[in-house]
Design a protein around this motif. Structure first.
Motif, short mmCIF file in Angstrom:
data_model
loop_
_atom_site.label_atom_id
_atom_site.label_comp_id
_atom_site.label_asym_id
_atom_site.label_seq_id
_atom_site.Cartn_x
_atom_site.Cartn_y
_atom_site.Cartn_z
N TYR A 1 0.87 -1.18 0.00
CA TYR A 1 0.00 0.00 0.00
C TYR A 1 0.90 1.22 0.00
O TYR A 1 1.92 1.26 0.71
CB TYR A 1 -0.86 -0.01 1.27
N ALA A 2 0.54 2.23 -0.80
CA ALA A 2 1.27 3.49 -0.79
C ALA A 2 0.33 4.60 -1.25
O ALA A 2 -0.42 4.41 -2.21
CB ALA A 2 2.50 3.43 -1.69
N SER A 3 0.36 5.73 -0.55
CA SER A 3 -0.52 6.84 -0.89
C SER A 3 0.17 8.16 -0.63
O SER A 3 0.98 8.29 0.29
CB SER A 3 -1.80 6.79 -0.03
N PHE A 4 -0.17 9.15 -1.45
CA PHE A 4 0.17 10.53 -1.15
C PHE A 4 -0.81 11.03 -0.10
O PHE A 4 -2.03 10.95 -0.29
CB PHE A 4 0.07 11.40 -2.40
N VAL A 5 -0.30 11.58 1.00
CA VAL A 5 -1.15 12.09 2.07
C VAL A 5 -0.74 13.51 2.41
O VAL A 5 0.33 13.99 2.01
CB VAL A 5 -1.07 11.20 3.33
N THR A 6 -1.59 14.19 3.15
CA THR A 6 -1.23 15.50 3.67
C THR A 6 -0.27 15.33 4.85
O THR A 6 -0.07 14.22 5.35
CB THR A 6 -2.49 16.26 4.13
N GLY A 7 0.32 16.42 5.31
CA GLY A 7 1.23 16.36 6.44
C GLY A 7 2.67 16.52 6.02
O GLY A 7 2.99 16.68 4.83
N GLU A 8 3.58 16.43 6.99
CA GLU A 8 5.00 16.68 6.71
C GLU A 8 5.66 15.55 5.95
O GLU A 8 6.70 15.72 5.31
CB GLU A 8 5.76 16.95 8.00
N HIS A 9 5.11 14.35 6.01
CA HIS A 9 5.57 13.23 5.18
C HIS A 9 4.56 13.03 4.06
O HIS A 9 3.39 12.74 4.31
CB HIS A 9 5.71 11.96 6.01
N GLN A 10 5.00 13.16 2.82
CA GLN A 10 4.05 13.14 1.71
C GLN A 10 3.54 11.76 1.35
O GLN A 10 2.45 11.63 0.78
CB GLN A 10 4.69 13.75 0.45
N ILE A 11 4.32 10.72 1.63
CA ILE A 11 3.95 9.38 1.18
C ILE A 11 3.90 8.42 2.36
O ILE A 11 4.83 8.36 3.16
CB ILE A 11 4.95 8.85 0.12
N LEU A 12 2.81 7.69 2.45
CA LEU A 12 2.63 6.65 3.47
C LEU A 12 2.71 5.29 2.80
O LEU A 12 2.04 5.06 1.78
CB LEU A 12 1.29 6.81 4.17
N VAL A 13 3.52 4.39 3.34
CA VAL A 13 3.77 3.09 2.72
C VAL A 13 3.56 1.98 3.74
O VAL A 13 4.00 2.10 4.89
CB VAL A 13 5.22 3.00 2.18
N LEU A 14 2.91 0.91 3.33
CA LEU A 14 2.87 -0.34 4.09
C LEU A 14 3.60 -1.38 3.27
O LEU A 14 3.26 -1.63 2.11
CB LEU A 14 1.43 -0.79 4.34
N ALA A 15 4.62 -1.99 3.87
CA ALA A 15 5.47 -2.95 3.15
C ALA A 15 5.52 -4.26 3.92
O ALA A 15 5.38 -4.29 5.15
CB ALA A 15 6.88 -2.39 2.98
N ALA A 16 5.74 -5.35 3.19
CA ALA A 16 5.90 -6.68 3.78
C ALA A 16 7.14 -7.32 3.20
O ALA A 16 7.31 -7.37 1.97
CB ALA A 16 4.67 -7.55 3.51
N LEU A 17 8.01 -7.82 4.07
CA LEU A 17 9.31 -8.34 3.64
C LEU A 17 9.63 -9.66 4.35
O LEU A 17 9.03 -9.97 5.39
CB LEU A 17 10.41 -7.31 3.92
N PRO A 18 10.60 -10.41 3.81
CA PRO A 18 10.89 -11.72 4.40
C PRO A 18 11.65 -11.68 5.70
O PRO A 18 11.65 -12.67 6.45
CB PRO A 18 11.71 -12.42 3.31
N SER A 19 12.34 -10.57 6.03
CA SER A 19 13.16 -10.53 7.25
C SER A 19 13.43 -9.09 7.63
O SER A 19 13.24 -8.16 6.82
CB SER A 19 14.49 -11.27 7.02
N GLU A 20 13.93 -8.90 8.85
CA GLU A 20 14.30 -7.55 9.28
C GLU A 20 15.52 -7.06 8.52
O GLU A 20 15.66 -5.85 8.27
CB GLU A 20 14.53 -7.52 10.79
N SER A 21 16.41 -7.96 8.14
CA SER A 21 17.56 -7.53 7.34
C SER A 21 17.10 -7.04 5.96
O SER A 21 17.67 -6.08 5.41
CB SER A 21 18.58 -8.66 7.20
N ALA A 22 16.07 -7.69 5.42
CA ALA A 22 15.52 -7.23 4.14
C ALA A 22 14.87 -5.86 4.31
O ALA A 22 14.96 -5.00 3.42
CB ALA A 22 14.52 -8.24 3.60
#
Length: 326
Positions: A267-288
């Motif tokens: 998921y990724a969206s342009f949003v209002t506020g000081e951070h322009q982009i909000l992202v939800l990511a899923a990965l295989p490990s914390e190192s990834a």
């Protein structure tokens, strides 16, 4: 644990949650009997659920900072809202985040009246979504080839996303012209996206043929996507994170394009506020995840990234989380 074939079947159901086992078997090049057995087991276990994700309303992301020990209660209150798409409990601040489908003419009431009444809430952050880059409706795990996806999205399968699906926010009144029977049909699909046309017709008060015709029209028009709702860990992606990305205005579109091409971005969206982009990511490990936020190509035009881990998900794809059945 899901093996490689299970994950490919799940990926097929992410493309079209109503695809027949016969069509999935043909797309994957597997024996139909095996696909029926594996797919039925996944659905019966509750690990994979099929839900209808409708296009209506405008999205607002809400972050909440909670009193100590109250994050689960606050997140549960948000998840139980019928206009809530997803709710996650996070590390750091905010303590939980949710996406709500909120028409702009109701935004003031949400901010001033509804959110302040959340039990255990200390502070809220309201971020209206200006444009979706990718939503859960479009995400899949990258385990299928282009030819396999094309087979599942063929004339008898799920329609390809419309130009507005995940790219431009739909108009706030897009669902207002639906008939009562269409709304009942979509409500039934939201609970079980694979229920039969006979069941849909009975719930909506129409014939089986009419239910089949109306659902086909709603899907072709891009008003609904029917797909698997899962925990990403089932696909070998157990580490989930929310990223708040700040970039220079001139580089925002380049960052968005790079994120849209990354298989780990759910998921990724342009949003209002000081951070322009909000992202939800899923990965295989914390190192990834570390590599993703320190050395991935999409970071070229990024000024800063704030990272929170997802501790728990109470709602995904409009469906409340539940414990898998034994």
């Amino acid at each position: 644990m899901a093996d490689s074939l299970d994950r490919r079947i799940i990926s097929a159901l992410q493309i079209d949650g109503r695809a027949s086992w016969h069509r999935i078997a043909a797309a994957l090049g597997e024996a139909e009997r095996t696909v029926v057995r594996r797919g039925t087991r996944l659905l019966d276990s509750g690990l994979v659920r099929i839900g209808a994700m409708t296009l209506h309303g405008r999205s607002t992301v809400v972050g909440v900072r909670c009193a100590p020990g109250q994050a689960r209660m606050v997140a549960s209150a948000l998840a139980r809202r019928p206009d809530c798409v997803f709710t996650h409990v996070l590390t750091g601040s905010p303590d939980c985040v949710a996406e709500l489908l909120c028409p702009r003419d109701r935004l003031a009431s949400l901010v001033m009246d509804e959110l302040p009444g959340l039990p255990g809430m200390l502070e809220t952050f309201t971020l209206p979504v200006l444009r979706h880059i990718r939503t859960i409706r479009e995400w899949h795990s990258g385990l299928l080839t282009d030819d396999e996806i094309a087979t599942l999205e063929g004339p008898s399968g799920a329609p390809a996303p419309s130009p507005t699906d995940g790219d431009v926010m739909p108009p706030a009144d897009v669902a207002h012209d639906l008939s009562r029977s269409d709304r009942l049909l979509l409500n039934a699909l939201a609970e079980d996206g694979r229920c039969t046309y006979e069941e849909l017709g009975r719930v909506a008060g129409v014939s089986e043929a009419t239910a089949r015709r109306r659902l086909g029209a709603l899907r072709r028009e891009g008003r609904v996507r029917i797909r698997a709702v899962i925990e990403p860990a089932l696909l070998g992606l157990p580490v989930e994170a929310m990223l708040r990305v700040r970039t220079a205005p001139a580089g925002a579109e380049a960052v968005a394009a790079a994120l849209a091409d990354n298989v780990h971005v759910r998921y990724a969206s342009f949003v209002t506020g000081e951070h322009q982009i909000l992202v939800l990511a899923a990965l295989p490990s914390e190192s990834a995840l570390y590599d993703f936020v320190t050395s991935a190509p999409w970071l070229r035009d990024v000024a800063s990234v704030d990272v929170s881990l997802v501790l728990s998900s109470l709602k995904r794809g409009g469906m409340l989380a539940r414990r898998p059945r034994d």
